[in-house]
Design a protein around this motif. Structure first.
Motif, PDB file in Angstrom:
ATOM      1  N   UNK A 141      -1.608 -16.330 -33.165  1.00  0.00           N
ATOM      2  CA  UNK A 141      -0.305 -16.574 -32.543  1.00  0.00           C
ATOM      3  C   UNK A 141       0.755 -15.759 -33.281  1.00  0.00           C
ATOM      4  N   UNK A 142       1.787 -15.400 -32.539  1.00  0.00           N
ATOM      5  CA  UNK A 142       2.905 -14.655 -33.125  1.00  0.00           C
ATOM      6  C   UNK A 142       4.192 -15.364 -32.721  1.00  0.00           C
TER       7      UNK A 142
ATOM      8  N   UNK B 288       4.929 -25.802 -28.645  1.00  0.00           N
ATOM      9  CA  UNK B 288       4.339 -25.017 -27.556  1.00  0.00           C
ATOM     10  C   UNK B 288       3.202 -24.132 -28.073  1.00  0.00           C
ATOM     11  N   UNK B 289       3.374 -23.550 -29.249  1.00  0.00           N
ATOM     12  CA  UNK B 289       2.344 -22.665 -29.810  1.00  0.00           C
ATOM     13  C   UNK B 289       1.105 -23.481 -30.185  1.00  0.00           C
TER      14      UNK B 289
ATOM     15  N   UNK C  83      -4.850 -12.175 -30.197  1.00  0.00           N
ATOM     16  CA  UNK C  83      -3.576 -12.905 -30.005  1.00  0.00           C
ATOM     17  C   UNK C  83      -3.645 -13.744 -28.729  1.00  0.00           C
ATOM     18  N   UNK C  84      -3.486 -15.054 -28.866  1.00  0.00           N
ATOM     19  CA  UNK C  84      -3.577 -15.918 -27.687  1.00  0.00           C
ATOM     20  C   UNK C  84      -2.221 -16.373 -27.200  1.00  0.00           C
ATOM     21  N   UNK C  85      -1.247 -16.366 -28.109  1.00  0.00           N
ATOM     22  CA  UNK C  85       0.064 -16.856 -27.682  1.00  0.00           C
ATOM     23  C   UNK C  85       1.179 -16.169 -28.474  1.00  0.00           C
ATOM     24  N   UNK C  86       2.237 -15.814 -27.747  1.00  0.00           N
ATOM     25  CA  UNK C  86       3.465 -15.343 -28.392  1.00  0.00           C
ATOM     26  C   UNK C  86       4.505 -16.427 -28.170  1.00  0.00           C
ATOM     27  N   UNK C  87       5.088 -16.920 -29.242  1.00  0.00           N
ATOM     28  CA  UNK C  87       6.122 -17.947 -29.132  1.00  0.00           C
ATOM     29  C   UNK C  87       7.471 -17.321 -29.420  1.00  0.00           C
ATOM     30  N   UNK C  88       8.416 -17.505 -28.502  1.00  0.00           N
ATOM     31  CA  UNK C  88       9.764 -16.984 -28.683  1.00  0.00           C
ATOM     32  C   UNK C  88      10.633 -18.171 -29.117  1.00  0.00           C
TER      33      UNK C  88
END
Ligand SMILES: NC(=O)C1=CN([C@@H]2O[C@H](COP(=O)(O)OP(=O)(O)OC[C@H]3O[C@@H](n4cnc5c(N)ncnc54)[C@H](O)[C@@H]3O)[C@@H](O)[C@H]2O)C=CC1
Ligand SMILES: O=C(O)C(=O)COP(=O)(O)O
Length: 582
Positions: A85-86, A340-341, A106-111
């Motif tokens: 995750x990033x 969420x991540x 990478x499975x998820x990008x969290x903003x």
């Protein structure tokens, strides 16, 4: 699940693991907990910009957290290849190269914020990477900053402060304008715009808004009049910008727009720098159309100060993208994005997903039992397809909700179930639709209103193909047809082709088509017993006496090729299939 016909006994992928994760998880929830207890390896979360402590603590409980700030693009490329995750704010550009460099890990990008214009969403979707944001926690902070700039701008606070710090006392130079009874045009009447409107009404302003997608009802309830873009430009004394940066909003404040404004208008931008054409604003300031501007955001951040058309001007005040920068908002976005991540790493769909079907927590809760059913039916249908392939997918939902049923999540899961069996790509909710489209698959959906209290009475999947590896699965219209429902939380297959079955989607199942005659059930049971295969359940369905019947037998072990040949040799058996490892 894999189906073997008498003539085609090929190996295949496993299926029907309920409950199915919505996104390919790093680990299951149980594993995450055991990882947290020091057992299995934890996922790695790369935090590329400063994140509030509360969110970091949540992440550290379930993941290895690697905080690496101010990375060059090359450093980021190297790190994402080691990360599941990033998490970013607005400064990190999450480009296509980032997803390429991640090599599928990478499975998820969290903003940790709202705007996702710094994330290449198309690339994320192609790579099956979920993007989530924190859409609510900084709304008030951004609105308060907008109001702060509105007041500062109208009373020349910044310039007067700078003047005093320079040892001057210039009371006449900094006479301001009042806000009361002035028209504020809110451009983009979403969450932040709405909060700005409430506060501006409290200041005695006449509030109008332009937003092509806003609801009249919400505006009316807040005492805000919705107007067209042109009318807003013509009547606004102050403009407060609150739309996202999209291809449609890019440079929407350009020469043509400024030309329509009242002379002496003032503009505040806490949205995104790119919505204003800087050179056009500079010209409007020179011409006196715009009296002054307050900018929190810039097309390029940090901006090139040298020669910037706006920053050095006495009637332009600037802040370095501080809209979301309050202690409270940063703690808020940190927990909102961490949640969420973590959900995404556990294979759950976050309600703040940006590039996947956006399903509210309430809808998600009620659809949860049908998610495994949808994926399972997709898998069942595609495993029945012969090597001739298929081009059409028809999904039919029978529900008391009729057309009000939100089918996006279920549709995506059916497609995921189908595609996962026929592609090596990582298929998930994020990219299922896109991958189906790229393969030229036509998808149609129908919802039939039924009686009952369950959200869904039944769901069917039909694949447009001439041939199936188990011919009984083909319905009268020539399509492979499977139908199912949920009983006590367990997905069931209830129909294959024209035959009713009663088949929990668990374990392995032998499907057998035979002539309806005495002795067959016993003889098939004997053939299984010969191979020491235990039967867990059995159902038989026939069209009518002495005609065709289908038998579904739950089995504890997978039959070998020889066992299947033995079953096939039972007098009266027409065809056999195995759904392996549901
Ligand atoms: N300066 C800062 O630190 C912060 C900036 N923001 C930015 O503020 C903006 C608004 O954020 P939210 O209110 O949370 O988003 P939102 O999604 O709730 O609201 C955006 C609104 O813009 C409207 N819109 C879309 N296209 C439009 C167009 N062509 N013309 C007019 N309106 C249009 C949408 O219908 C929506 O109602 C975003 O750009 C966000 O990135 C948000 C938080 C902090
Ligand atoms: O949430 C947003 O859209 C913002 O602009 C806030 O950006 P930031 O997280 O402060 O870099």
């Amino acid at each position: 699940m894999h189906l073997q016909s008498k003539t085609q006994l090929c190996a295949g992928p496993k299926a029907f693991r309920a409950p199915a994760p919505l996104i390919r998880p790093f680990r299951t929830a149980r594993n995450m907990a055991s990882a947290a207890a020091g057992g299995a390896a934890k996922p790695t979360v790369l935090v590329a910009e400063k994140l509030g402590g509360a969110g970091l603590e949540m992440l550290e409980k379930v993941a290895n957290v690697d905080c690496a700030y101010s990375m060059t693009p090359e450093e980021l490329y190297a790190k994402v290849a080691q990360s599941d995750a990033l998490i970013v704010r607005s400064a990190t550009k999450v480009t296509r190269q980032v997803f390429e460099a991640a090599k599928g890990r990478l499975k998820v990008v969290g903003r940790a914020g709202v705007g996702v214009d710094n994330v290449d969403l198309a690339a994320a979707t192609e790579y099956g990477c979920l993007v989530v944001n924190a859409p609510t926690a900084n709304t008030v902070a951004a609105a308060e900053h907008g109001i702060a700039l509105l007041c500062t701008l109208s009373r020349n606070v910044s310039q007067a402060d700078a003047s005093m710090k320079a040892g001057k006392w210039e009371r006449n130079k900094y006479v301001g304008v009042s806000l009361v009874d002035k028209t504020l045009a809110i451009m983009g009447f979403g969450k932040v715009g709405g909060e700005v409107a409430r506060r501006a009404r409290g200041l005695g302003m006449i509030v109008t808004a332009y937003d092509p997608y806003a609801s009249e009802e919400k505006a009316r309830a807040q005492g805000v009049r919705l107007v067209s873009f042109d009318e807003a430009l013509q009547i606004g004394d102050f403009f407060s910008l609150h739309m996202p940066l999209t291809p449609g909003t890019k440079k929407m404040f350009n020469d043509a727009a400024f030309a329509k404004m009242k002379k002496g208008a003032r503009i505040i931008n806490v949205a995104r720098g790119g919505v204003i054409d800087d050179d056009a604003l500079a010209r409007a300031l020179d011409a006196g159309i715009v009296a002054s501007a307050a900018l929190d955001v810039f097309e390029e951040e940090p901006p090139a100060f040298e020669g910037h058309p706006l920053i050095g001007r006495p009637n332009v005040i600037c802040t370095p993208h501080l809209g979301a920068s309050t202690t409270e908002a940063q703690e808020g976005v940190s927990t909102e994005v961490a949640e969420a991540v973590i959900d995404a790493l556990q294979g759950k769909l976050s309600s703040t997903a940006v590039n996947a079907p956006l399903v509210s927590a309430e809808v998600l809760r009620e659809l949860a039992p049908y998610v495994a059913l949808s994926e399972g039916l997709g898998k069942a249908a595609v495993t029945l397809v012969s090597d001739q392939g298929f081009s059409d997918i028809s999904i039919c939902y029978s529900s008391p909700r009729g057309d009000d049923l939100d089918t996006r999540l279920l549709r995506a899961m059916v497609i995921k179930g189908i595609l996962e069996q026929i592609t090596t790509s990582n298929v998930n909710l994020v990219n299922a639709d896109l991958l189906a489209k790229n393969r030229g698959l036509r998808i149609s959906e129908v919802t039939i209103r039924t009686d009952g209290s369950d959200v869904l009475s039944s769901l069917s999947v039909a694949l447009g193909t001439g041939k199936a590896v188990f011919s009984a699965a083909v319905d009268k219209t020539g399509r492979i047809y499977v139908e199912g429902g949920v009983k006590n939380g367990t997905p069931y297959l209830t129909k294959v082709g024209g035959f009713d079955v009663e088949l929990a989607m668990q374990g392995s199942v032998l499907l057998c088509r035979q002539r309806d005659q005495p002795g067959i059930v016993g003889n098939v049971g004997m053939a299984l017993a010969k191979s020491n295969i235990n039967i867990s359940f059995m159902t038989v369905c026939r069209t009518s006496r002495n005609e065709e019947a289908i038998m579904a037998i739950g089995i504890d072990d997978e039959p070998t090729g020889q066992t299947l040949i033995d079953i096939k040799d039972v007098k009266g058996v027409v065809e056999v299939a195995v759904f392996k490892d549901y």
